[in-house]
Design a protein around this motif. Structure first.
Motif, PDB file in Angstrom:
ATOM      1  N   PRO B 113     -46.962   3.834   6.535  1.00  0.00           N
ATOM      2  CA  PRO B 113     -47.258   3.728   7.970  1.00  0.00           C
ATOM      3  C   PRO B 113     -46.228   2.868   8.692  1.00  0.00           C
ATOM      4  N   ILE B 114     -44.998   3.364   8.761  1.00  0.00           N
ATOM      5  CA  ILE B 114     -43.973   2.606   9.485  1.00  0.00           C
ATOM      6  C   ILE B 114     -43.477   3.455  10.650  1.00  0.00           C
ATOM      7  N   PRO B 115     -43.025   2.810  11.717  1.00  0.00           N
ATOM      8  CA  PRO B 115     -42.561   3.578  12.876  1.00  0.00           C
ATOM      9  C   PRO B 115     -41.432   4.537  12.484  1.00  0.00           C
ATOM     10  N   GLY B 116     -41.500   5.746  12.963  1.00  0.00           N
ATOM     11  CA  GLY B 116     -40.432   6.708  12.742  1.00  0.00           C
ATOM     12  C   GLY B 116     -40.507   7.438  11.414  1.00  0.00           C
ATOM     13  N   ALA B 117     -41.551   7.167  10.615  1.00  0.00           N
ATOM     14  CA  ALA B 117     -41.645   7.779   9.280  1.00  0.00           C
ATOM     15  C   ALA B 117     -41.505   9.301   9.367  1.00  0.00           C
ATOM     16  N   GLU B 118     -41.978   9.880  10.489  1.00  0.00           N
ATOM     17  CA  GLU B 118     -41.950  11.344  10.619  1.00  0.00           C
ATOM     18  C   GLU B 118     -40.526  11.878  10.771  1.00  0.00           C
ATOM     19  N   LEU B 119     -39.565  10.993  11.012  1.00  0.00           N
ATOM     20  CA  LEU B 119     -38.173  11.449  11.143  1.00  0.00           C
ATOM     21  C   LEU B 119     -37.527  11.714   9.785  1.00  0.00           C
ATOM     22  N   ALA B 120     -38.128  11.164   8.740  1.00  0.00           N
ATOM     23  CA  ALA B 120     -37.522  11.291   7.406  1.00  0.00           C
ATOM     24  C   ALA B 120     -37.867  12.643   6.785  1.00  0.00           C
ATOM     25  N   LEU B 121     -36.992  13.116   5.915  1.00  0.00           N
ATOM     26  CA  LEU B 121     -37.226  14.372   5.200  1.00  0.00           C
ATOM     27  C   LEU B 121     -37.925  14.089   3.872  1.00  0.00           C
ATOM     28  N   ARG B 141     -24.108  10.665   5.978  1.00  0.00           N
ATOM     29  CA  ARG B 141     -24.509   9.353   5.489  1.00  0.00           C
ATOM     30  C   ARG B 141     -25.995   9.469   5.176  1.00  0.00           C
ATOM     31  N   CYS B 142     -26.348   9.315   3.899  1.00  0.00           N
ATOM     32  CA  CYS B 142     -27.728   9.502   3.470  1.00  0.00           C
ATOM     33  C   CYS B 142     -28.379   8.156   3.180  1.00  0.00           C
ATOM     34  N   ALA B 143     -29.582   7.977   3.694  1.00  0.00           N
ATOM     35  CA  ALA B 143     -30.379   6.813   3.299  1.00  0.00           C
ATOM     36  C   ALA B 143     -31.603   7.319   2.562  1.00  0.00           C
ATOM     37  N   VAL B 144     -31.820   6.779   1.366  1.00  0.00           N
ATOM     38  CA  VAL B 144     -32.954   7.200   0.550  1.00  0.00           C
ATOM     39  C   VAL B 144     -33.962   6.068   0.518  1.00  0.00           C
ATOM     40  N   GLY B 201     -35.735  -4.951  -3.355  1.00  0.00           N
ATOM     41  CA  GLY B 201     -36.631  -6.036  -2.962  1.00  0.00           C
ATOM     42  C   GLY B 201     -36.781  -6.228  -1.466  1.00  0.00           C
ATOM     43  N   ASP B 202     -36.471  -5.217  -0.701  1.00  0.00           N
ATOM     44  CA  ASP B 202     -36.565  -5.352   0.758  1.00  0.00           C
ATOM     45  C   ASP B 202     -37.136  -4.053   1.328  1.00  0.00           C
ATOM     46  N   PRO B 203     -38.408  -4.060   1.728  1.00  0.00           N
ATOM     47  CA  PRO B 203     -39.036  -2.811   2.164  1.00  0.00           C
ATOM     48  C   PRO B 203     -38.468  -2.290   3.482  1.00  0.00           C
ATOM     49  N   VAL B 204     -38.449  -0.996   3.609  1.00  0.00           N
ATOM     50  CA  VAL B 204     -38.035  -0.360   4.866  1.00  0.00           C
ATOM     51  C   VAL B 204     -39.159  -0.560   5.872  1.00  0.00           C
ATOM     52  N   CYS B 205     -38.815  -0.965   7.094  1.00  0.00           N
ATOM     53  CA  CYS B 205     -39.870  -1.189   8.083  1.00  0.00           C
ATOM     54  C   CYS B 205     -39.769  -0.241   9.267  1.00  0.00           C
ATOM     55  N   GLU B 206     -38.680   0.520   9.343  1.00  0.00           N
ATOM     56  CA  GLU B 206     -38.562   1.448  10.463  1.00  0.00           C
ATOM     57  C   GLU B 206     -37.547   2.543  10.129  1.00  0.00           C
ATOM     58  N   VAL B 207     -37.869   3.769  10.558  1.00  0.00           N
ATOM     59  CA  VAL B 207     -36.898   4.854  10.485  1.00  0.00           C
ATOM     60  C   VAL B 207     -36.508   5.186  11.915  1.00  0.00           C
ATOM     61  N   ARG B 208     -35.190   5.259  12.147  1.00  0.00           N
ATOM     62  CA  ARG B 208     -34.709   5.619  13.484  1.00  0.00           C
ATOM     63  C   ARG B 208     -33.892   6.902  13.395  1.00  0.00           C
ATOM     64  N   ALA B 209     -33.592   7.490  14.534  1.00  0.00           N
ATOM     65  CA  ALA B 209     -32.782   8.711  14.545  1.00  0.00           C
ATOM     66  C   ALA B 209     -31.413   8.431  13.928  1.00  0.00           C
ATOM     67  N   ASP B 210     -30.955   7.176  14.012  1.00  0.00           N
ATOM     68  CA  ASP B 210     -29.621   6.867  13.496  1.00  0.00           C
ATOM     69  C   ASP B 210     -29.645   5.984  12.253  1.00  0.00           C
ATOM     70  N   GLY B 211     -30.787   5.950  11.549  1.00  0.00           N
ATOM     71  CA  GLY B 211     -30.803   5.201  10.293  1.00  0.00           C
ATOM     72  C   GLY B 211     -32.128   4.532  10.006  1.00  0.00           C
ATOM     73  N   ILE B 212     -32.069   3.494   9.163  1.00  0.00           N
ATOM     74  CA  ILE B 212     -33.301   2.780   8.811  1.00  0.00           C
ATOM     75  C   ILE B 212     -33.085   1.280   8.943  1.00  0.00           C
ATOM     76  N   ILE B 220     -29.292   0.103   8.300  1.00  0.00           N
ATOM     77  CA  ILE B 220     -28.420   1.042   7.601  1.00  0.00           C
ATOM     78  C   ILE B 220     -28.252   2.274   8.459  1.00  0.00           C
ATOM     79  N   ALA B 221     -27.013   2.586   8.798  1.00  0.00           N
ATOM     80  CA  ALA B 221     -26.755   3.777   9.608  1.00  0.00           C
ATOM     81  C   ALA B 221     -26.837   5.009   8.713  1.00  0.00           C
ATOM     82  N   ALA B 222     -27.537   6.025   9.173  1.00  0.00           N
ATOM     83  CA  ALA B 222     -27.656   7.242   8.355  1.00  0.00           C
ATOM     84  C   ALA B 222     -27.891   8.457   9.240  1.00  0.00           C
ATOM     85  N   ASP B 223     -27.351   9.605   8.798  1.00  0.00           N
ATOM     86  CA  ASP B 223     -27.595  10.860   9.500  1.00  0.00           C
ATOM     87  C   ASP B 223     -28.803  11.573   8.910  1.00  0.00           C
ATOM     88  N   LEU B 224     -29.071  11.244   7.649  1.00  0.00           N
ATOM     89  CA  LEU B 224     -30.169  11.913   6.938  1.00  0.00           C
ATOM     90  C   LEU B 224     -30.982  10.841   6.221  1.00  0.00           C
TER      91      LEU B 224
END
Ligand SMILES: Cc1cc2nc3c(=O)[nH]c(=O)nc-3n(C[C@H](O)[C@H](O)[C@H](O)COP(=O)(O)OP(=O)(O)OC[C@H]3O[C@@H](n4cnc5c(N)ncnc54)[C@H](O)[C@@H]3O)c2cc1C
Ligand code: FES
Lengths: 107, 389
Positions: B113-121, B141-144, B201-212, B220-224
Motif C-alpha cells: 500500500p504505497i503511493p503509485g504502486a499501480e504504476l509498477a508492472l 532504466r529498470c527499477a525492481v 534494507g531500505d523499503p520502497v515508499c513511493e512509485v512515481r512516473a519517473d522512478g521510485i 532512483i530514476a527509472a523508466d520501468l
C-alpha cells in the motif's frame, strides 16, 4: 521439418514432424505423445523426460550434456548407455528420422 | 465418483487432470481457469521467455491433448462461488456440479500500500511477461522492487540485455525467506559484478512516473518499475465457502480440507511439512505437481499414504543455476563445504542443501533427504560427502 519416431514401452510407434530448433521432449508434448512428462519444462531439474536413443542414432545425438548424468541417476526407470534427457536433445536437420524409445515409467 | 471439478488451470490444476486420467479415473474432469488460452508454465516467464519471446514453448500441453484425454478445459472463466451444500461451483451464470472439487487457484502479486504502486508492472502471467518484453525493446532504466527469485531473475535478464538495473530490497539480504545468508551474499556479489545496483534494507515508499523513492530518502530514476515484492494466495473462494484459511487454504497431510469433498494444492495450499509437521506454503512447480499426483492417487484409490515428497526448487540468474533440495527454516544453521555447497541443519537434522551449478550434489541431496533423516554428525564424519552417508 525433422521427422521423429517415438517408440513406447509397449512397442507403439508414433511419427511426428518437429520444428528444427525444438527438442525431443517439447516435440513429444506438442504432439500428444504419451510417455514423456517433462515436468520442469526442460530446466534439467526433473528427469521425467528420460528416453533411450535408438542405437542407430546414438552417434548423431552425441554425448550427454553437462549435468545430465546426475539427473539421469534419479530417473524412475532403468538407465542404459543410450539413456538421455530428451529435453537436452535439440532437433536439427541432421536428426531427421531420429528414433527414440520411451521407458515404462517417468515419475 | 463421477464429476471432478478443478478450479485454476495452471501447473497444478492441469497436473491433477493429467494424473487422474493416468490413474484410470473415467468420470468427467472439468478444468476451469480464469486466464485465456491453454495452461502454460510460469518459470520461463522470468527466464528464457524474456529473451526469446517464444510463447508457444510455454504451453504445457497442446489443444488436442484435452480432447484426447477428455478433459473439459473452460478457460477465460473466473469461478466466483462455491456452494458446498449443493456441491456446485458458479462462474457467472454457469454452474458446475462436483463430487470432488480441487482448489488450484495459485497466487497473485502483492501490491504494497504505497503511493503509485499501480504504476509498477507485474511478472506473474504471460500477459505481464509479454508487456515487459515489449518494454525492453529499447534501452531502459529498470527499477525492481523486491530482491526475491523473480525480481532477481528479471534483473539478470534485463542487465544481460544491456539495460540499467537497480534492485531495491527492504530486507537486509536477497532472497531472505528462502536461502541461507551465504547464498544471499554470493548472489549479491554476482549481481553487483554484472553492474546491477542492489540496495538493501531500505523499503520502497513511493512509485512515481519517473522512478521510485526509498524510505531512507534515496530516489532512483527509472523508466520501468517492476513490482516483485511477493505474492498473496488466492483464497477468497475458499474463505467465502467457510473453509479454513491461514496464509493459504488449510489442508491435512492428504491435501484434503476439512470438507471431505474438497482438496487444495500448489501455491494456494498450506499443508504440514512432512519433515517437521509445521504448516507451510510452497511456491514451486515441484509442490504443485507432487500435490496433484497425491490427490489423484487418493481419489482413484491407488494410494492412501500421506504427502512426503522432498521439496526442490531452482532459480536461473545469469550463468548461475541455484538449486535447493529440502526446506530450511529461517534460523537453521549453515555449513559451507569447501566447494561451495551449503548444508542447512535444523538441530542435528539436515534440512536443506543449496548448490550453484552442481546438479550432482543437488540430486544426491534429493535422494538422501527422501530417506531417513540425515544427521549432522554423520555428515561431518563423512566430510560432507553425501554419497558416504
Ligand atoms: C515469473 C515466475 C517464475 C517462476 N519460476 C519458478 C522456478 O524457477 N521454479 C519453480 O519451481 N517455480 C517457479 N515459479 C512458481 C511456479 O510457477 C508456481 O509455483 C506454480 O505455477 C504453481 O502452480 P499452481 O497450479 O499452484 O498455480 P498457478 O500455476 O499460478 O495457477 C493458478 C491458476 O488459477 C487461476 N485462478 C485463480 N483463481 C481462480 C478462480 N476463482 N477461477 C478460475 N481460475 C482461477 C489463475 O488465473 C491461475 O491461472 C515461478 C513463478 C513465476 C510467476
Ligand atoms: S524436462 Fe525436466 S529434465 Fe528434461
Amino acid at each position: 521439418m525433422v521427422k521423429v519416431t517415438y517408440v513406447a514401452a509397449d512397442g507403439t510407434r508414433t511419427d511426428v514432424d518437429a520444428e528444427p530448433g525444438s527438442n525431443v521432449m517439447q516435440t513429444a508434448l506438442d504432439n500428444d505423445v504419451d510417455g514423456i512428462v517433462g515436468e520442469c519444462g526442460g530446466a534439467m531439474m526433473c528427469a521425467t523426460c528420460h528416453c533411450y536413443v535408438d542405437e542407430d542414432w546414438t552417434g548423431a545425438t552425441g554425448a550427454r550434456n553437462d549435468g545430465e548424468d546426475d539427473m539421469l541417476d534419479c530417473a524412475a526407470d532403468e538407465v542404459k548407455p543410450s539413456s538421455r534427457l530428451s529435453c537436452q536433445i535439440k532437433l536439427t536437420e541432421a536428426l531427421d528420422g531420429l528414433v527414440v524409445h520411451l521407458p515404462e515409467e517417468q515419475a | 465418483m463421477q464429476d471432478i471439478v478443478i478450479i485454476g488451470a495452471g501447473q497444478g490444476g492441469l497436473q491433477a487432470g493429467m494424473s487422474l486420467r493416468q490413474d484410470g479415473f473415467e468420470g468427467n474432469i472439468t478444468l476451469i481457469g480464469a486466464e485465456p488460452g491453454l495452461p502454460y508454465q510460469r518459470p520461463p516467464l522470468s527466464k528464457a521467455y524474456l529473451k526469446s519471446g517464444d510463447a508457444g514453448a510455454l504451453q504445457l500441453r497442446p489443444e488436442s491433448f484435452f480432447e484426447k484425454k477428455q478433459i473439459t478445459l473452460v478457460s477465460g472463466t473466473l469461478v466466483d462461488r462455491i456452494d458446498r451444500d449443493a456441491r456446485t461451483v458458479q462462474a457467472g451464470q454457469r454452474v458446475f456440479s462436483y463430487d470432488h472439487l480441487i482448489l488450484a487457484t495459485g497466487t497473485r502479486n502483492l501490491r504494497p500500500p504505497i503511493p503509485g504502486a499501480e504504476l509498477a508492472l507485474d511478472l506473474r502471467t504471460l500477459e505481464d511477461a509479454a508487456r515487459l518484453r515489449d518494454a525492453l525493446d529499447r534501452p531502459m532504466r529498470c527499477a525492481v522492487i523486491g530482491g526475491g527469485f523473480i525480481g532477481l531473475e528479471f534483473a539478470a535478464v534485463a542487465r544481460a540485455l544491456g539495460h540499467e538495473v537497480t534492485v531495491a530490497e527492504a530486507a537486509p539480504r536477497l532472497m531472505a525467506r528462502a536461502v541461507s545468508p551465504e547464498t544471499s551474499e554470493r548472489f549479491l556479489r554476482m549481481h553487483r559484478d554484472m553492474g546491477t545496483e542492489v540496495l538493501l534494507g531500505d523499503p520502497v515508499c513511493e512509485v512515481r512516473a519517473d522512478g521510485i523513492s526509498l524510505a531512507g530518502g534515496t530516489r532512483i530514476a527509472a523508466d520501468l518499475v517492476l513490482m516483485a515484492a511477493g505474492v498473496t494466495p488466492n483464497t477468497e473462494l475458499a474463505a467465502a465457502a467457510g473453509l479454513a484459511v491461514d496464509n493459504g487454504v488449510v489442508v491435512d497431510a492428504h491435501m484434503l480440507t476439512a470438507d471431505p469433498g474438497i482438496s487444495a494444492l500448489g501455491d494456494c495450499a498450506v499443508f504440514p511439512d512432512p519433515a517437521t509437521g509445521r504448516p507451510v506454503r510452497l511456491e514451486s512447480v515441484q509442490a504443485a505437481t507432487d500435490h496433484a499426483r497425491l490427490i489423484s492417487k487418493r481419489l482413484t484409490g491407488k494410494a492412501e499414504a500421506p504427502y512426503d515428497a522432498v521439496p526442490w526448487f531452482w532459480s536461473d540468474q545469469a550463468d548461475s543455476k541455484l538449486q535447493i533440495a529440502g526446506l530450511a527454516a529461517a534460523g537453521d544453521a549453515t555449513v559451507t563445504r569447501a566447494d561451495g555447497a551449503i548444508f542447512r541443519f535444523a538441530g542435528d537434522r539436515l534440512s536443506a542443501v543449496e548448490t550453484v551449478n552442481d546438479a550432482r550434489t543437488h540430486m544426491l541431496s534429493r535422494k538422501r533427504l527422501a530417506g531417513a533423516p540425515v544427521l549432522r554428525r554423520d555428515l561431518e564424519a563423512a566430510g560432507f560427502d553425501l554419497a558416504e552417508v
